[in-house]
Motif scaffolding. Structure first.
Motif, short mmCIF file in Angstrom:
data_model
loop_
_atom_site.label_atom_id
_atom_site.label_comp_id
_atom_site.label_asym_id
_atom_site.label_seq_id
_atom_site.Cartn_x
_atom_site.Cartn_y
_atom_site.Cartn_z
N GLY A 101 -22.88 -32.99 68.12
CA GLY A 101 -23.14 -34.39 68.48
C GLY A 101 -23.51 -35.21 67.27
N ALA A 102 -24.06 -36.39 67.54
CA ALA A 102 -24.43 -37.31 66.46
C ALA A 102 -25.62 -36.78 65.68
N MET A 103 -25.55 -36.91 64.35
CA MET A 103 -26.62 -36.45 63.46
C MET A 103 -27.43 -37.65 62.97
N PRO A 104 -28.69 -37.43 62.55
CA PRO A 104 -29.53 -38.54 62.08
C PRO A 104 -28.92 -39.31 60.90
N ASP A 105 -28.10 -38.65 60.10
CA ASP A 105 -27.50 -39.32 58.94
C ASP A 105 -26.21 -40.07 59.28
N GLY A 106 -25.87 -40.12 60.58
CA GLY A 106 -24.67 -40.82 61.00
C GLY A 106 -23.45 -39.94 61.14
N GLY A 107 -23.52 -38.70 60.68
CA GLY A 107 -22.40 -37.78 60.83
C GLY A 107 -22.35 -37.17 62.22
N ARG A 108 -21.36 -36.31 62.45
CA ARG A 108 -21.22 -35.62 63.73
C ARG A 108 -20.98 -34.15 63.49
N ARG A 109 -21.43 -33.35 64.41
CA ARG A 109 -21.15 -31.91 64.37
C ARG A 109 -20.44 -31.50 65.64
N GLN A 110 -19.70 -30.40 65.54
CA GLN A 110 -18.90 -29.91 66.65
C GLN A 110 -19.17 -28.43 66.90
N ILE A 111 -18.83 -28.00 68.12
CA ILE A 111 -18.80 -26.59 68.46
C ILE A 111 -17.38 -26.10 68.22
N TYR A 135 -4.66 -11.84 73.53
CA TYR A 135 -5.09 -12.92 72.65
C TYR A 135 -5.97 -12.35 71.55
N ARG A 136 -5.74 -12.77 70.31
CA ARG A 136 -6.60 -12.38 69.20
C ARG A 136 -6.97 -13.61 68.39
N VAL A 137 -8.14 -13.59 67.76
CA VAL A 137 -8.55 -14.70 66.90
C VAL A 137 -7.63 -14.74 65.68
N ASP A 138 -7.07 -15.91 65.39
CA ASP A 138 -6.23 -16.07 64.21
C ASP A 138 -7.12 -16.50 63.04
N PHE A 139 -7.65 -15.51 62.33
CA PHE A 139 -8.60 -15.80 61.26
C PHE A 139 -7.95 -16.53 60.10
N GLU A 140 -6.62 -16.47 59.97
CA GLU A 140 -5.94 -17.22 58.91
C GLU A 140 -6.04 -18.72 59.16
N GLU A 141 -6.10 -19.11 60.43
CA GLU A 141 -6.17 -20.53 60.79
C GLU A 141 -7.58 -21.00 61.11
N LEU A 142 -8.52 -20.07 61.17
CA LEU A 142 -9.90 -20.42 61.54
C LEU A 142 -10.64 -20.94 60.31
N VAL A 143 -10.70 -22.25 60.19
CA VAL A 143 -11.28 -22.90 59.02
C VAL A 143 -12.58 -23.58 59.42
N LEU A 144 -13.66 -23.24 58.73
CA LEU A 144 -14.95 -23.86 58.97
C LEU A 144 -15.24 -24.90 57.89
N ASP A 145 -16.06 -25.90 58.25
CA ASP A 145 -16.52 -26.89 57.29
C ASP A 145 -17.91 -27.36 57.71
#
Length: 261
Positions: A119-129, A167-177
């Motif tokens: 959700g919305a962060m105090p600094d104006g950014g957003r986070r996601q699940i 179904y398997r997790v595609d770790f090649e496409e799983l990009v975190l930031d």
């Protein structure tokens, strides 16, 4: 109307599902409910539960605790202590009582978790699940207070034979930031029944540790209880993991904990 009221007065997938199931069960026609998490009517279990209810009704101290004693926000302290001891003896997890909280069902738990970490962060950014794999549980979809609560990745589909795939997790496409506030998986995955392997859980745990975010594992009807899955899956917890379990469908484990009270 507030934004909150507008969002939660709209039709949602989980509300539509439960509305359909409730109306079907309220009818006059005999039905066997096979979905929606509705408990099965298994006579030996119902008889045992009836016996326990009768014992409770004839125990003045237990009745007083049930109807006249507030629990702390974390949940009933004696039950939490017994559950902690049981899980530690069974799995050696090193849980403290501070590691366990009881909620009024999984929907309430995930509403709190998703809005704590996204959700919305105090600094104006957003986070996601980040859902590492889709399809995922329908009930998650409307649990976020704000828009774009979730993002996901297409799975790798492993064809096992002519008629079977996994179904398997595609770790090649799983990009975190930096926008990812938590990882979340259901195990087994609802509605497909897919069970993430121990290796997949280990790799997701490694990503969670590297980014210092929680790995939320929705145990649903899987391990460590009620263990209604038919493949090998090692229950896993440490302080990087939020492991969500359903005590309402885990009568054997719940009874074992209550026997310690």
């Amino acid at each position: 109307m507030t934004a909150f009221a507008e969002k939660f007065s709209q039709q949602a997938g989980i509300n539509s599902l439960m509305d359909d199931l409730g109306k079907a069960m309220a009818g006059d026609q005999p039905m066997i409910m096979m979905g929606g998490g509705n408990p099965g009517h298994f006579p030996p279990v119902q008889e045992r539960l009836g016996e326990e209810l009768q014992k409770l009704a004839h125990d003045p101290e237990a009745v007083a605790r049930l109807i006249g004693v507030y629990d702390a926000p974390q949940g009933e302290a004696r039950f939490i202590r017994a559950l902690k001891d049981l899980l530690n003896e069974t799995y050696g997890w090193g849980l403290g009582e501070e590691n366990i909280a009881l909620t009024n069902g999984s929907q309430a738990a995930f509403f709190m978790l998703f809005n704590l970490f996204a959700g919305a962060m105090p600094d104006g950014g957003r986070r996601q699940i980040l859902l590492p794999m889709a399809p995922e549980y329908l009930g998650y979809a409307d649990a976020g207070l704000g828009p774009d609560t979730f993002r996901s990745v297409r799975p790798w589909i492993d064809m096992l034979d002519e008629h079977t795939f996994k179904y398997r997790v595609d770790f090649e496409e799983l990009v975190l930031d930096d926008q990812v506030g938590a990882l979340c998986v259901s195990r087994p995955t609802n509605p497909t029944g897919n069970v993430l392997t121990d290796e997949e859980i280990g790799r997701l745990h490694g990503l969670a540790r590297a980014w210092d975010i929680p790995l939320i594992v929705d145990g649903a009807y899987g391990s460590p209880f009620p263990e209604l899955i038919y493949t090998q899956a090692r229950p896993f917890w440490d302080e990087q993991v939020i492991l969500c379990l359903s005590l309402d469908i885990a009568s054997d484990m719940k009874k074992a904990a209550e026997n310690r009270l």
